[in-house]
Scaffold this active site. Structure first.
Site, PDB file in Angstrom:
ATOM      1  N   HIS A 171       0.863  -1.186   0.000  1.00 49.19           N
ATOM      2  CA  HIS A 171       0.000   0.000   0.000  1.00 49.19           C
ATOM      3  C   HIS A 171       0.901   1.239   0.000  1.00 49.19           C
ATOM      4  O   HIS A 171       1.970   1.218   0.625  1.00 49.19           O
ATOM      5  CB  HIS A 171      -0.841   0.077   1.291  1.00 49.19           C
ATOM      6  CG  HIS A 171      -2.111  -0.698   1.289  1.00 49.19           C
ATOM      7  ND1 HIS A 171      -2.560  -1.371   2.406  1.00 49.19           N
ATOM      8  CD2 HIS A 171      -3.066  -0.892   0.326  1.00 49.19           C
ATOM      9  CE1 HIS A 171      -3.719  -1.948   2.129  1.00 49.19           C
ATOM     10  NE2 HIS A 171      -4.048  -1.679   0.883  1.00 49.19           N
ATOM     11  N   CYS A 265      -2.277   2.733   9.169  1.00 50.10           N
ATOM     12  CA  CYS A 265      -3.304   1.776   8.751  1.00 50.10           C
ATOM     13  C   CYS A 265      -4.510   1.787   9.697  1.00 50.10           C
ATOM     14  O   CYS A 265      -5.629   1.515   9.279  1.00 50.10           O
ATOM     15  CB  CYS A 265      -2.744   0.356   8.734  1.00 50.10           C
ATOM     16  SG  CYS A 265      -1.338   0.111   7.681  1.00 50.10           S
TER      17      CYS A 265
END
Ligand code: ARG
Length: 272
Positions: A171, A265
Site C-alpha cells: 500500500h 493503517c
C-alpha cells in the site's frame, strides 16, 4: 536547533477496535497465519494509540468491528474522506470485500450526504493520500489505476499516480507518509524509477527513509503537522523529523504489524 516552529491542526479520526483481530489468512508478505498474533496485546496497543490521539487534541470516532473481518482494524482502508465527501473502498481480496460496505454504512449512518460506492478497486487511504489539495495515489498491488481517475473526477482535485514495486510495501501508506500540506517522507526503492522521478520533482526536499526504517514500517506514520506518530524502531526517521522541527512520537503496534499494519493503517482521517 530546528528552524521551523510546527503547529498541529486538530483532526477528526475514525478507528476500529481490533476486537476480532487475527492473522488467519495471508494477503501480504507480513502475514504468517502459522505464527499467531496476541489479540489482547493488539487491543492494548491499539487503545494506547487511540488515547495518544485524544491526548494530542484529536477527536476519535470508533467504529464497531464485525466478526469474521480480522483486518477491519485497518480503518485507513475503509474509505477516503475529503471536503466532507466519501469515496468508499472496494477491496482487492475476497477476505476483505465485506469491509467496504461495512465502512460505507458507518458514513451513511453518521449523516454524510455525499457518499460514493466505487466502480474500481481502491483500498481507501491505504493508497490514496492527501497532501494539501493534491492526492497521491498508489497502484501496483491493490488499488486499480482506473480508481485514480475515479477519485480525481469525484473529488475534483489533482491525482498523481505512483507505482509501487516491492510487495512488502503493497500500500502507498507503507512507503510514503504525509507530514504537512506540502511535505512528505518516503522510501524511493519502493517505487518504479519513473515514480521516483515524479516524487523528486514534486517534493525535492522530502525526507528519504533508509531501507531499514522502511522495513520497520516507519513510513506508516500519522502527522498532525507537528506530532508524528510512527514505530519507535524507525530511529533514522525519528532523527530526521526532529531536525525539521517535528515532534516524533514512537508507538509500538507489534501485534498489528503481524498483519502488515501500523499507525497509519489504523487511522482514517475525516476531512471536513
Ligand atoms: N492485512 C491487511 C491487508 O493486507 C493490512 C492492511 C494495512 N493497511 C494499510 N493501510 N496499509 O490488507
Amino acid at each position: 536547533m530546528p528552524e521551523t516552529e510546527r503547529t498541529a491542526r486538530p483532526r477528526r479520526l475514525l478507528m476500529c477496535r481490533p476486537r476480532h483481530f487475527d492473522v488467519c489468512y495471508s494477503i501480504n508478505p507480513w502475514m504468517h497465519p502459522e505464527k499467531p498474533a496476541d489479540r489482547n496485546l493488539a487491543q492494548l496497543q491499539w487503545e494506547r494509540l487511540r488515547e495518544r490521539y485524544v491526548s494530542l487534541g484529536h477527536a476519535v470516532e470508533v467504529l464497531e468491528p464485525l466478526p469474521g473481518l480480522p483486518d477491519m482494524v485497518f480503518a485507513a482502508n475503509g474509505a477516503t474522506v475529503l471536503d466532507g465527501k466519501v469515496l468508499g473502498a472496494r477491496f482487492r481480496h475476497a477476505e476483505r470485500t465485506a469491509e467496504g460496505p461495512a465502512y460505507l454504512s458507518w458514513f451513511v449512518r453518521n449523516g454524510y450526504q455525499q457518499v460514493r460506492w466505487p466502480e474500481f478497486i481502491n483500498e481507501g487511504e491505504g493508497d490514496l493520500l492527501c497532501v494539501g489539495r493534491r492526492i497521491l495515489a498508489g497502484t501496483g498491488f491493490r488499488t486499480d489505476l482506473r480508481a485514480h481517475a475515479e477519485a480525481q473526477e469525484y473529488f475534483g482535485l489533482p491525482v498523481t499516480s505512483l507505482t509501487l514495486v516491492n510487495p512488502n510495501h503493497y500500500h502507498l501508506d507503507t512507503a510514503l507518509a504525509v507530514l504537512s500540506d506540502t511535505e512528505i517522507m518516503y522510501w524511493p526503492e519502493a517505487f518504479t524509477p519513473g515514480t521516483q522521478g515524479v516524487l523528486r520533482e514534486l517534493y525535492p526536499d522530502a525526507i528519504l527513509a533508509t531501507a531499514s526504517d522502511a522495513a520497520a514500517f516507519g513510513l506508516n506514520a500519522f502527522s498532525d503537522g507537528r506530532n508524528v506518530l510512527l514505530p519507535q524502531a524507525a530511529r533514522g526517521l525519528i532523527a530526521q523529523l526532529e531536525e525539521r522541527g517535528f515532534e516524533p512520537i514512537g508507538v509500538d503496534l507489534s501485534e498489528l504489524l503481524k498483519a502488515g499494519g501500523g499507525v497509519k493503517c489504523c487511522t482514517l482521517e475525516l476531512r471536513p
